[in-house]
Write a protein that holds these residues in place. Structure first.
Motif, PDB file in Angstrom:
ATOM      1  N   PHE A 313       0.646  -0.972   0.064  1.00  0.00           N
ATOM      2  CA  PHE A 313       0.006  -0.247   0.364  1.00  0.00           C
ATOM      3  C   PHE A 313       1.163   1.604   0.139  1.00  0.00           C
ATOM      4  N   TYR A 314       1.748   1.245   1.159  1.00  0.00           N
ATOM      5  CA  TYR A 314       3.249   2.233   1.069  1.00  0.00           C
ATOM      6  C   TYR A 314       3.390   2.517   0.198  1.00  0.00           C
ATOM      7  N   ALA A 316       2.563   2.087  -3.409  1.00  0.00           N
ATOM      8  CA  ALA A 316       1.487   2.207  -4.239  1.00  0.00           C
ATOM      9  C   ALA A 316       1.136   3.612  -4.130  1.00  0.00           C
ATOM     10  N   LEU A 317       1.210   4.197  -2.855  1.00  0.00           N
ATOM     11  CA  LEU A 317       0.616   5.238  -2.332  1.00  0.00           C
ATOM     12  C   LEU A 317       2.062   6.880  -2.878  1.00  0.00           C
ATOM     13  N   PHE A 419      -1.371   2.617 -10.253  1.00  0.00           N
ATOM     14  CA  PHE A 419      -1.236   2.735  -8.940  1.00  0.00           C
ATOM     15  C   PHE A 419      -1.951   2.644  -7.893  1.00  0.00           C
ATOM     16  N   LEU A 420      -3.630   3.458  -7.741  1.00  0.00           N
ATOM     17  CA  LEU A 420      -4.262   3.425  -7.034  1.00  0.00           C
ATOM     18  C   LEU A 420      -4.946   2.082  -7.251  1.00  0.00           C
ATOM     19  N   ALA A 423      -3.048  -0.078  -4.941  1.00  0.00           N
ATOM     20  CA  ALA A 423      -3.184   0.578  -3.312  1.00  0.00           C
ATOM     21  C   ALA A 423      -4.464  -0.310  -2.827  1.00  0.00           C
ATOM     22  N   THR A 427      -4.929  -2.899   0.587  1.00  0.00           N
ATOM     23  CA  THR A 427      -6.635  -2.566   1.735  1.00  0.00           C
ATOM     24  C   THR A 427      -6.675  -3.486   1.493  1.00  0.00           C
TER      25      THR A 427
END
Length: 440
Positions: A313-314, A316-317, A419-420, A423, A427
């Motif tokens: 997640f990090y 991808a953010l 990327f969204l 993420a 999650t």
């Protein structure tokens, strides 16, 4: 998560097979890196549009999609070693096809060579990834795959260095600002010379792959079989389709591969948009690969202390943030943002791959691996879409503005969306894991 540090990643008994299989990760990394600059090279030498030149990536990553499932079925029936032997053979044949392709000067022939080459890569990736996961304790499986995948960027760096010094710097067509305006006789001589320059790295690569094939043939490789036997295909497919973590993992990999190949392929067009030559752009891509390597090493270490979904997640953010910088900073700083994206791409493939296959039986993993390798088709489809976006105003990269920014800059909205999606997958996996832990 704190992985038990006393659990070895690989036992000494199978260290040599692990090293041999790990070398394959560098081999397909090399093929990826040496091919990315060819989009720009073929565009110039053969006078193609951006979307036409993107067929290089369509052929390269389309081969993965077409051969992944047949490869998995073959490995399921026979063995990992057999799959690797077939894969290396097809890899070598595809690379060697560049010799007759350069002689005929037909773009489709080069694409055919790449297509066959990636039939081999589909066999190798379908086989090597789950094989590495199985070579030790399941607690360390994702770390073990990240370690093996760390050699992939080594191949990437070597491939790009070959592309830069033995291809891009030797292309005569790049010495002319208006190559298309030259007399046809002169263009024919330059085209013949340039296509031979493009040919040579692939032919040498084919010979190297044949040497690795001999080494694999001469060594005894461990066999991995499911103790419960081989389930029916219908049962395997049913089990996989019901597994949401696996299904969404395939979709996440489609998005990841699209983002990776778009950011690596169109770095040359982005550089062109701000007046940077292809030779200089290769230096930026080399920096991107170094960041990819460093990011993989750091990410593999962080997995000892952090859950794989949280780390995913990090990364991808931060990938989204860098894409936004690439889009809206329309100068060399924007190019720096584009280069930085690679640091956050680094751990995504092995991490998504490991998460998606986590908990599957050995035989289900072999078929499951095919779906994940087929997801590499994202690297064929999305760059083609980006090429169409860039061509909206014409064959150049700065023909029109979209929402106030250059078309080449705007096109990087596509990797941002990718990327969204990654993420969101990370999650969902993290939340499901927390729910399961609370329930237990």
């Amino acid at each position: 998560m704190n992985t038990n540090d006393t659990t070895p990643l690989v036992s000494k008994k199978i260290l040599l097979p692990f090293v041999l299989i790990t070398s394959l990760f560098a081999l397909w990394g090399f093929a990826n890196a040496v091919t990315d600059p060819m989009v720009q090279a073929f565009k110039k030498v053969l006078e193609l549009t951006n979307s036409q030149a993107a067929w290089v990536q369509m052929a390269f990553y389309g081969g993965y999609f077409c051969m992944a499932l047949p490869a998995a079925l073959f490995v399921r029936k026979f063995s990992y070693k057999s799959g690797i032997i077939i894969g290396l053979t097809l890899y070598a044949v595809g690379a060697l096809l560049f010799y007759p392709a350069a002689t005929t000067q037909q773009f489709w022939f080069f694409c055919l060579g790449l297509y066959v080459l990636t039939f081999g890569l589909a066999f190798l990736e379908t086989t090597a990834n789950p094989y590495i996961l199985s070579m030790g304790n399941s607690k360390t499986a994702i770390r073990r795959l990240n370690l093996a995948q760390a050699f992939n960027p080594v191949g990437l760096v070597l491939g790009l260095l070959v592309a830069k010094f033995f291809v891009l710097e030797k292309l005569q067509s790049d010495d002319y600002e208006n190559y298309s305006a030259l007399a046809e006789a002169k263009k024919t001589l330059i085209r013949t010379s340039d296509l031979m320059v493009i040919r040579d790295p692939y032919v040498i690569l084919g010979i190297v792959v044949l040497a690795v094939l001999v080494m694999i043939l001469l060594n005894k490789m461990p066999q991995v079989r499911d103790e419960e036997g081989i389930p029916s295909l219908s049962k395997t497919f049913s089990s996989l389709f019901k597994n949401k973590r696996y299904v969404y993992g395939v979709l996440a990999l489609v998005m990841y591969m699209g983002a990776q190949i778009m950011c690596w392929t169109y770095i040359y067009q982005y550089a062109e948009g701000i007046g940077v030559s292809s030779e200089t752009a290769a230096n930026y891509q080399l920096a991107a690969f170094f960041l990819f390597t460093i990011g993989r090493a750091i990410g593999t270490y962080l997995l000892k202390f952090m859950s794989s979904s949280k780390l995913l997640f990090y990364f991808a953010l931060f990938g989204i943030i860098c894409c936004l910088g690439t889009m809206f900073v329309q100068n060399e700083i924007g190019l720096y943002f584009l280069v930085m994206i690679s640091a956050f791409l680094s751990i995504m493939f092995p991490t998504i791959y490991g998460i998606a296959l986590d908990g599957l039986s050995e035989e289900d993993s072999k078929i499951g691996a095919a779906g994940l390798v087929m997801a590499i088709v994202g690297g064929a489809l999305l760059p083609q879409l980006q090429g169409i976006l860039i061509d909206l105003g014409g064959a150049g990269v700065n023909d029109i503005k979209i929402l106030g920014i250059s078309e080449i800059n705007f096109s990087f909205v596509l990797p941002a969306i990718c990327f969204l999606m990654v993420a969101l997958y990370a999650t969902a996996v993290y939340r499901n894991k927390l729910s399961a832990e609370k329930a237990s």
